[in-house]
Design a protein around this motif. Structure first.
Motif, PDB file in Angstrom:
ATOM      1  N   SER A  15     -19.743 -10.227  33.136  1.00  0.00           N
ATOM      2  CA  SER A  15     -18.711  -9.211  33.325  1.00  0.00           C
ATOM      3  C   SER A  15     -19.123  -7.935  32.599  1.00  0.00           C
ATOM      4  CB  SER A  15     -17.373  -9.703  32.779  1.00  0.00           C
ATOM      5  OG  SER A  15     -17.388  -9.696  31.360  1.00  0.00           O
ATOM      6  N   MET A  16     -18.538  -6.833  32.988  1.00  0.00           N
ATOM      7  CA  MET A  16     -18.837  -5.563  32.328  1.00  0.00           C
ATOM      8  C   MET A  16     -18.442  -5.619  30.854  1.00  0.00           C
ATOM      9  SD  MET A  16     -20.423  -3.596  34.433  1.00  0.00           S
ATOM     10  CE  MET A  16     -21.269  -5.145  34.755  1.00  0.00           C
ATOM     11  N   ALA A  17     -17.371  -6.324  30.546  1.00  0.00           N
ATOM     12  CA  ALA A  17     -16.951  -6.458  29.153  1.00  0.00           C
ATOM     13  C   ALA A  17     -17.997  -7.238  28.358  1.00  0.00           C
ATOM     14  CB  ALA A  17     -15.591  -7.141  29.071  1.00  0.00           C
ATOM     15  N   GLN A  18     -18.501  -8.324  28.924  1.00  0.00           N
ATOM     16  CA  GLN A  18     -19.506  -9.123  28.223  1.00  0.00           C
ATOM     17  C   GLN A  18     -20.770  -8.307  27.969  1.00  0.00           C
ATOM     18  OE1 GLN A  18     -19.411 -12.275  31.181  1.00  0.00           O
ATOM     19  NE2 GLN A  18     -18.891 -13.748  29.579  1.00  0.00           N
ATOM     20  N   VAL A  19     -21.204  -7.564  28.961  1.00  0.00           N
ATOM     21  CA  VAL A  19     -22.442  -6.797  28.849  1.00  0.00           C
ATOM     22  C   VAL A  19     -22.318  -5.672  27.824  1.00  0.00           C
ATOM     23  CG1 VAL A  19     -24.008  -5.270  30.116  1.00  0.00           C
ATOM     24  CG2 VAL A  19     -23.194  -7.370  31.186  1.00  0.00           C
ATOM     25  N   HIS A  20     -21.155  -5.031  27.751  1.00  0.00           N
ATOM     26  CA  HIS A  20     -21.009  -3.836  26.929  1.00  0.00           C
ATOM     27  C   HIS A  20     -20.339  -4.084  25.574  1.00  0.00           C
ATOM     28  CE1 HIS A  20     -21.666  -2.340  31.022  1.00  0.00           C
ATOM     29  NE2 HIS A  20     -22.369  -1.409  30.404  1.00  0.00           N
ATOM     30  N   ALA A  21     -19.981  -5.317  25.288  1.00  0.00           N
ATOM     31  CA  ALA A  21     -19.337  -5.628  24.000  1.00  0.00           C
ATOM     32  C   ALA A  21     -20.256  -5.269  22.833  1.00  0.00           C
ATOM     33  CB  ALA A  21     -18.973  -7.109  23.945  1.00  0.00           C
ATOM     34  N   GLY A  22     -19.666  -4.682  21.828  1.00  0.00           N
ATOM     35  CA  GLY A  22     -20.393  -4.373  20.603  1.00  0.00           C
ATOM     36  C   GLY A  22     -21.284  -3.151  20.692  1.00  0.00           C
ATOM     37  N   MET A  23     -21.292  -2.457  21.799  1.00  0.00           N
ATOM     38  CA  MET A  23     -22.162  -1.293  21.936  1.00  0.00           C
ATOM     39  C   MET A  23     -21.586  -0.040  21.300  1.00  0.00           C
ATOM     40  SD  MET A  23     -23.702  -1.572  25.771  1.00  0.00           S
ATOM     41  CE  MET A  23     -25.412  -2.052  25.910  1.00  0.00           C
ATOM     42  N   GLY A  24     -20.283   0.024  21.169  1.00  0.00           N
ATOM     43  CA  GLY A  24     -19.669   1.214  20.589  1.00  0.00           C
ATOM     44  C   GLY A  24     -19.860   2.455  21.444  1.00  0.00           C
ATOM     45  N   LEU A  25     -19.690   2.307  22.737  1.00  0.00           N
ATOM     46  CA  LEU A  25     -19.878   3.424  23.661  1.00  0.00           C
ATOM     47  C   LEU A  25     -18.749   4.434  23.541  1.00  0.00           C
ATOM     48  CD1 LEU A  25     -20.929   1.393  26.829  1.00  0.00           C
ATOM     49  CD2 LEU A  25     -22.430   2.630  25.247  1.00  0.00           C
ATOM     50  N   ASN A  26     -19.084   5.691  23.804  1.00  0.00           N
ATOM     51  CA  ASN A  26     -18.066   6.737  23.866  1.00  0.00           C
ATOM     52  C   ASN A  26     -18.260   7.532  25.156  1.00  0.00           C
ATOM     53  OD1 ASN A  26     -19.988   8.881  23.409  1.00  0.00           O
ATOM     54  ND2 ASN A  26     -19.940   8.379  21.226  1.00  0.00           N
TER      55      ASN A  26
END
Length: 152
Positions: free
Chosen positions: A86-97
Motif C-alpha cells: 500500500s502507499m502507506a506501507q511504502v511511504h511510512a517513516g519517510m517524513g515527506l512534506n
C-alpha cells in the motif's frame, strides 16, 4: 422475407450510428510501452533530483520500477493489477512534506513530456493519482502497527 430484410436494415443502421468509443487513458499513455517509457524517464529525472534522490538510497530500483509500471497501468484502466505494498506501507517513516510531493509531480510531468504524452492525458493521470495523496503524506493514519514496508 420482408420482416427479415427490415430487421437486417435496422441492425445495420444501428451499427453504423454508434459513436466510436473514446480511447482509454491507458491507450492515450501509449499502453504498456508508453507507461514503461514514462517510468524509465521518471527514474532518470529522479536520479538528478537532489531533493528526492536520498529517499531512494536503499530502494530496490528494479522492484520500484516494476511496481510503478503496474500501478500506472492499473490506474489508467490497463490490463494490469498492482501487486505492491500500500502507499502507506511504502511511504511510512519517510517524513515527506509538500515540497517532496511537488518535486515528484514535477519530475513525473517532465517524464511524460519527454515521452510526448499529450497534456490532457497527463492531467487525467495526475487526477487519478491525487486520491493517493493523503495516504502517501499521512501514512501513519492508514497503518496498523507493524505494517510498514521495509523496501519500496
Amino acid at each position: 422475407m420482408r420482416l427479415m430484410t427490415s430487421i437486417v436494415l435496422v441492425a445495420l443502421v444501428a451499427a453504423c450510428s454508434t459513436k466510436p468509443t473514446q480511447p482509454t487513458l491507458y491507450e492515450r499513455l501509449g499502453e504498456q510501452d508508453g507507461i514503461t517509457t514514462i517510468v524509465d524517464n521518471l527514474l532518470y529525472e529522479l536520479g538528478g533530483n537532489d531533493t528526492l534522490l536520498p529517499f531512494f538510497a536503499k530502494t530496490d530500483i528494479g522492484r520500484f520500477r516494476e511496481k510503478l509500471i503496474e500501478q500506472l497501468c492499473q490506474v489508467s484502466d490497463g490490463p494490469c493489477e498492482y501487486t505492491g505494498d500500500s502507499m502507506a506501507q511504502v511511504h511510512a517513516g519517510m517524513g515527506l512534506n509538500d515540497s517532496h510531493f511537488n518535486a515528484l509531480v514535477t519530475d513525473l510531468v517532465a517524464a511524460m513530456d519527454e515521452a510526448d504524452v499529450a497534456t490532457g492525458a497527463q492531467n487525467d493521470l495526475l487526477s487519478r493519482l491525487v486520491p493517493m495523496y493523503d495516504e502517501v503524506m499521512n501514512p501513519d493514519a492508514y497503518l496498523e502497527p507493524g505494517t510498514a514496508s521495509q523496501a519500496p
